[in-house]
Design a protein around this motif. Structure first.
Motif, mmCIF file in Angstrom:
data_model
loop_
_atom_site.group_PDB
_atom_site.id
_atom_site.type_symbol
_atom_site.label_atom_id
_atom_site.label_comp_id
_atom_site.label_asym_id
_atom_site.label_seq_id
_atom_site.Cartn_x
_atom_site.Cartn_y
_atom_site.Cartn_z
ATOM 1 N N TRP A 114 70.698 -21.583 103.569
ATOM 2 C CA TRP A 114 69.635 -22.519 103.199
ATOM 3 C C TRP A 114 69.809 -23.844 103.937
ATOM 4 C CZ3 TRP A 114 69.374 -27.412 101.400
ATOM 5 C CH2 TRP A 114 68.120 -27.866 100.974
ATOM 6 N N ARG A 115 71.054 -24.345 104.001
ATOM 7 C CA ARG A 115 71.299 -25.613 104.708
ATOM 8 C C ARG A 115 70.876 -25.506 106.173
ATOM 9 N NH1 ARG A 115 76.424 -24.957 101.901
ATOM 10 N NH2 ARG A 115 76.494 -26.313 100.048
ATOM 11 N N ALA A 116 71.211 -24.390 106.807
ATOM 12 C CA ALA A 116 70.862 -24.194 108.214
ATOM 13 C C ALA A 116 69.344 -24.180 108.395
ATOM 14 C CB ALA A 116 71.474 -22.902 108.747
ATOM 15 N N ALA A 117 68.649 -23.484 107.502
ATOM 16 C CA ALA A 117 67.188 -23.421 107.602
ATOM 17 C C ALA A 117 66.562 -24.789 107.373
ATOM 18 C CB ALA A 117 66.641 -22.406 106.595
ATOM 19 N N MET A 118 67.092 -25.535 106.405
ATOM 20 C CA MET A 118 66.539 -26.855 106.135
ATOM 21 C C MET A 118 66.780 -27.809 107.300
ATOM 22 S SD MET A 118 64.835 -29.026 104.478
ATOM 23 C CE MET A 118 64.460 -28.473 102.815
ATOM 24 N N LEU A 175 76.925 -16.304 97.042
ATOM 25 C CA LEU A 175 76.203 -17.525 96.691
ATOM 26 C C LEU A 175 76.461 -18.614 97.722
ATOM 27 C CD1 LEU A 175 74.487 -19.316 94.915
ATOM 28 C CD2 LEU A 175 76.489 -19.718 93.452
ATOM 29 N N GLU A 176 77.699 -18.792 98.107
ATOM 30 C CA GLU A 176 77.994 -19.841 99.091
ATOM 31 C C GLU A 176 77.385 -19.506 100.446
ATOM 32 O OE1 GLU A 176 78.668 -23.126 100.847
ATOM 33 O OE2 GLU A 176 78.996 -22.842 98.692
ATOM 34 N N ASP A 199 66.598 -19.086 111.574
ATOM 35 C CA ASP A 199 67.343 -19.516 110.393
ATOM 36 C C ASP A 199 66.633 -19.128 109.098
ATOM 37 O OD1 ASP A 199 69.326 -20.541 111.996
ATOM 38 O OD2 ASP A 199 68.517 -22.575 112.005
ATOM 39 N N SER A 200 65.309 -19.110 109.101
ATOM 40 C CA SER A 200 64.609 -18.671 107.893
ATOM 41 C C SER A 200 64.789 -17.169 107.677
ATOM 42 C CB SER A 200 63.126 -19.034 107.964
ATOM 43 O OG SER A 200 62.491 -18.409 109.055
ATOM 44 N N ASN A 201 64.870 -16.421 108.753
ATOM 45 C CA ASN A 201 65.140 -14.988 108.638
ATOM 46 C C ASN A 201 66.546 -14.735 108.101
ATOM 47 O OD1 ASN A 201 64.636 -12.091 109.165
ATOM 48 N ND2 ASN A 201 66.190 -12.355 110.748
ATOM 49 N N GLU A 202 67.512 -15.495 108.593
ATOM 50 C CA GLU A 202 68.886 -15.370 108.097
ATOM 51 C C GLU A 202 68.946 -15.728 106.620
ATOM 52 O OE1 GLU A 202 73.024 -14.845 107.845
ATOM 53 O OE2 GLU A 202 71.556 -14.135 109.311
ATOM 54 N N LEU A 203 68.213 -16.747 106.207
ATOM 55 C CA LEU A 203 68.190 -17.135 104.794
ATOM 56 C C LEU A 203 67.638 -15.998 103.940
ATOM 57 C CD1 LEU A 203 68.349 -19.131 102.432
ATOM 58 C CD2 LEU A 203 66.117 -20.031 103.160
ATOM 59 N N ARG A 204 66.554 -15.388 104.361
ATOM 60 C CA ARG A 204 65.984 -14.272 103.604
ATOM 61 C C ARG A 204 66.992 -13.141 103.451
ATOM 62 N NH1 ARG A 204 64.327 -9.611 104.888
ATOM 63 N NH2 ARG A 204 64.415 -10.070 107.133
ATOM 64 N N GLN A 205 67.693 -12.814 104.516
ATOM 65 C CA GLN A 205 68.681 -11.734 104.462
ATOM 66 C C GLN A 205 69.841 -12.081 103.535
ATOM 67 O OE1 GLN A 205 69.890 -10.537 108.406
ATOM 68 N NE2 GLN A 205 67.798 -10.394 109.154
ATOM 69 N N ARG A 206 70.294 -13.337 103.589
ATOM 70 C CA ARG A 206 71.422 -13.741 102.734
ATOM 71 C C ARG A 206 71.018 -13.689 101.264
ATOM 72 N NH1 ARG A 206 75.594 -12.412 104.978
ATOM 73 N NH2 ARG A 206 76.318 -12.965 102.892
ATOM 74 N N LEU A 207 69.798 -14.080 100.938
ATOM 75 C CA LEU A 207 69.358 -14.043 99.539
ATOM 76 C C LEU A 207 69.192 -12.617 99.044
ATOM 77 C CD1 LEU A 207 66.843 -17.025 99.518
ATOM 78 C CD2 LEU A 207 69.092 -16.908 98.419
ATOM 79 N N GLU A 208 68.759 -11.732 99.908
ATOM 80 C CA GLU A 208 68.699 -10.314 99.529
ATOM 81 C C GLU A 208 70.090 -9.791 99.216
ATOM 82 O OE1 GLU A 208 66.783 -8.186 102.643
ATOM 83 O OE2 GLU A 208 64.768 -8.928 102.158
#
Length: 366
Positions: A82-86, A75-76, A54-63
């Motif tokens: 982020w919610r998934a990673a948290m 943005l959504e 989930d942290s990897n997915e978050l990094r990719q989504r922010l990129e």
């Protein structure tokens, strides 16, 4: 995904059964060793793997967000990642022993309680500064700007609601650096547990002579029980009690003291953490408790977990607004009381029955 660990688990269990440092009834070592191996294989390792994913997915989504800042869907999608990673972190943080204790790893992921908005202040100062922003520099700096808490501020704080902020190169550099740093922490924690890395898995599964972390089997059991107690006290005294200055019927209300108030994830986070504690008890502690002849206590704790889960499940969301509603106070108080009935069983009766000693806990509200 866990097949590579099978050989190590089998070897560690054989060693544990053969080299138990103190005499026990013939039936005791097997269920104890099996409980520990099941805990590692079905909970601890998968929880670490989920946080990496989930942290990897978050990094990719922010990129992707920074490449397409004008697209509201990006943005959504980033917020959802982020919610998934948290939520993955809320589960994993229950395992508060071992590698996570080295170098303030938990603080690097989430800084809370943050009663004076220090995260927001530090993030704003960094964004207004002219110093370079990258993951390596961030990792050497203040924990307040390193992880998911800092990302929550930028993605969800009302003062940063304008989508145009993502056109700012420093904002995007910060988002990507903080996400990369969070992913690095997640990967390092998994590596530290893995046989191919630090192999804390072997340490966890091989208590006995020469094991500095777990000199005796009871030390592993104490770590599991202590982790559950620490987390459950945090849920009751901090996550549910903090916005009321202690308890819902105190007459004091400050919704900004809620965990994750910006993202309105407070209730889901509590529910996820409670579920993780219940699973850790069911898999890692319950079989040992029953094997030692304490079925009545095992049944009472199981029922108390169920009661707390059922009291948390129907709470109205988001808590940020609901804690200010008089009609919701009775439900919140009932949930708090339910946790209050569960905690003495975990903190007092359970260690006594298992003859294990729990260390100091800073989340203790007593």
């Amino acid at each position: 995904m866990l097949r590579p660990f099978t050989a190590l688990l089998a070897a560690a269990l054989t060693t544990l059964a053969a080299c138990s440092p103190k005499p026990t009834p013939p039936s005791a070592p097997a269920p104890t060793a099996e409980a520990f191996s099941n805990t590692a294989e079905t909970l601890i390792l998968p929880w670490h793997q989920a946080f990496v994913r989930d942290s990897n997915e978050l990094r990719q989504r922010l990129e992707s967000l920074c490449q397409n800042p004008s697209n509201p869907g990006e943005l959504e999608a980033s917020r959802e990642a982020w919610r998934a990673a948290m939520l993955s972190w809320q589960v994993l943080q229950v395992v508060n022993f071992g590698p996570v204790q080295d170098g303030n790893q938990a603080w690097r992921v989430q800084f809370w309680p943050d009663t004076h908005n220090r995260v927001g202040q530090k993030v704003e100062a960094l964004l207004e500064d002219e110093t370079p922003i990258d993951a390596a520099t961030l990792a050497q700096g203040n924990v307040l700007v390193q992880g998911l808490s800092a990302l929550e501020y930028v993605l969800f704080d009302p003062s940063r609601a304008a989508p145009e902020q993502f056109d700012n190169p420093r904002v995007c550099l910060f988002l990507q650096a903080a996400a990369t740093n969070t992913q690095a922490v997640a990967e390092q924690l998994l590596q530290d547990w893995s046989p191919e890395g630090g192999n804390y898995l072997k340490t966890f599964l091989s208590p006995g002579e020469g094991n500095l972390a777990f000199p005796e089997t009871d030390d592993v059991l104490a770590a599991l029980v202590g982790a559950i107690v620490t987390s459950m006290e945090k849920i009751k005294n901090k996550e549910l009690g903090e916005p009321f200055g202690g308890r819902p019927n105190s007459g004091r209300i400050n919704p900004y003291r809620l965990e994750l108030w910006r993202s309105q994830l407070s209730l889901k986070a509590m529910q996820a953490e409670l579920a993780a504690n219940e699973e850790l008890f069911r898999v890692g502690v319950l079989p040992v408790l029953e094997a030692q002849g304490h079925k009545d206590l095992a049944d009472r704790i199981t029922a108390a977990f169920k009661d707390s889960r059922e009291h948390l499940a129907p709470l109205p969301a988001p808590l940020f607004t609901q804690v200010q509603e008089p009609d919701a106070l009775s439900q919140l108080q009932a949930a708090w009381d339910s946790l209050g009935r569960l905690l003495p069983l975990l903190k007092t009766e359970l260690p006594t029955a298992l003859q294990v000693h729990l260390g100091f806990n800073s989340s203790d509200g007593d």
